[in-house]
Design an enzyme around this catalytic site. Structure first.
Site, short mmCIF file in Angstrom:
data_model
loop_
_atom_site.label_atom_id
_atom_site.label_comp_id
_atom_site.label_asym_id
_atom_site.label_seq_id
_atom_site.Cartn_x
_atom_site.Cartn_y
_atom_site.Cartn_z
N THR A 130 8.16 -19.28 -9.54
CA THR A 130 7.67 -19.40 -8.61
C THR A 130 8.53 -19.60 -7.47
O THR A 130 7.69 -21.12 -7.70
CB THR A 130 6.26 -18.42 -8.56
OG1 THR A 130 5.98 -17.93 -10.16
CG2 THR A 130 5.55 -18.44 -7.41
N LYS A 164 6.07 -11.12 -5.65
CA LYS A 164 5.40 -12.44 -6.59
C LYS A 164 4.11 -12.92 -6.04
O LYS A 164 2.81 -13.71 -5.99
CB LYS A 164 5.78 -13.40 -7.05
CG LYS A 164 5.20 -14.78 -8.12
CD LYS A 164 3.90 -13.76 -8.87
CE LYS A 164 3.55 -15.07 -9.60
NZ LYS A 164 4.08 -15.87 -10.56
N LYS A 220 0.50 -24.15 -4.27
CA LYS A 220 1.98 -24.35 -4.23
C LYS A 220 2.23 -23.27 -4.44
O LYS A 220 2.78 -22.53 -2.96
CB LYS A 220 2.80 -24.82 -5.65
CG LYS A 220 4.47 -25.28 -5.40
CD LYS A 220 5.06 -23.80 -6.34
CE LYS A 220 4.85 -23.81 -7.30
NZ LYS A 220 5.56 -22.54 -8.06
#
Length: 294
Positions: free
Chosen positions: A100, A175, A243
């Site tokens: 990701t 995502k 993150k």
């Protein structure tokens, strides 16, 4: 793709380790690389395959190269340079990034692989360690349709659901939507369960009656009992969620999307980190509410 395909897997963390194992169990010829060599030797002790000393060596001769790493910097560290993936990437091979990371990096890698007559797909995952262990991951991909058709029969061995979302970068964008939705749901559970505790209700009994109604969710089904028992030493870590939310907030600024809840929950996760919970599971948002009064 041939029934048996020569593949490489770079990054044998909690997700990559079982995913690479499924590739081996499916009969593919698997080469692995991990920056901590001991992890690669642990993998090879359990699965059929071979270890390579550099990402370039792993990529060389492989039809598909998979990466599953931590962040943009980690990906760049194994892709570029004399020992990087691009140095060993052959014509017509496919680089698949399960990390990701940012859509900007996905597009950058798409250009870099195209320059070598190779292909790229961004393919972030959902389902966590449990999904990786059971081979039931959800994978959202960005890239060309013909490349997706080449990759699909291979990743099916560890995926339950896959979908091509559009051109390179669209997998990562999807995502980010996923992560925003998770953040909101977990904060809702934290506040709801906190109220349950404060009013003398048993969280597990509450969940038993509400989980099949409109409030039900994967997070409720899988995290309620551990939230009640204050168990957070597993699962998707707060530091990794922060993150991801930072990427989502940055994209929001770029496109003018208003994401006030996302920014607020990111701050709440910052508070959890201040409690020493950077490695706690993301469901630890409830602990922030409890600790305020302790």
């Amino acid at each position: 793709m041939a029934e048996t395909t020569k593949v490489a897997f770079i990054g044998l963390g909690v997700m990559g380790f079982p995913m690479a194992g499924y590739l081996s169990k499916a009969g593919h010829s698997v080469s692995v690389y991990n920056r901590t060599a001991s992890r690669a030797y642990e993998w090879i002790s359990k699965h059929k395959g071979d270890i390579k000393e550099t990402p370039a060596a792993a990529a060389r001769g492989s039809e598909l190269i998979f990466m599953c790493l931590g962040n943009d910097d980690d990906v760049r560290s194994v892709v570029y340079g004399d020992d990087g993936v691009l140095a060993g990437l052959g014509e017509y091979s496919v680089l698949v990034d399960h990390t990701t990371d940012s859509p900007d990096l996905a597009r950058e890698l798409g250009v870099a692989t195209l320059a070598q007559n190779a292909c790229f797909m961004d393919a972030p995952l959902s389902g966590g360690q449990a999904g990786a262990d059971s081979g039931t991951l959800t994978i959202m991909l960005g890239g060309e349709p013909d490349v997706y058709e080449r990759v699909l029969p291979i990743i099916d061995c560890y995926a339950k659901t896959t979908k091509l979302m559009g051109e390179v970068g669209k997998g990562q964008l999807t995502k980010m939507v996923n992560q925003i939705c998770i953040a909101g749901v977990v904060q809702g559970l934290a506040e709801g369960f906190h109220l349950a505790e404060k009013t003398g209700l048993d969280i597990n009994e509450v969940v038993e009656i509400i989980k099949n109604g409109a409030a039900g969710s994967w997070q409720m089904e899988n995290r309620a009992s551990t939230m009640a028992d204050r168990i957070f030493d597993y699962g998707f870590a707060v530091k990794w969620m922060r993150k991801d939310l930072a990427i989502a907030l940055d994209i929001g600024r770029q496109v003018g999307a208003r994401l006030p809840m996302t920014a607020l929950v990111d701050q709440f996760y910052s508070d959890v980190e201040a409690l020493g919970g950077s490695r706690w599971d993301t469901s630890s948002l409830i602990e922030r509410l409890r600790r305020v009064e302790e």
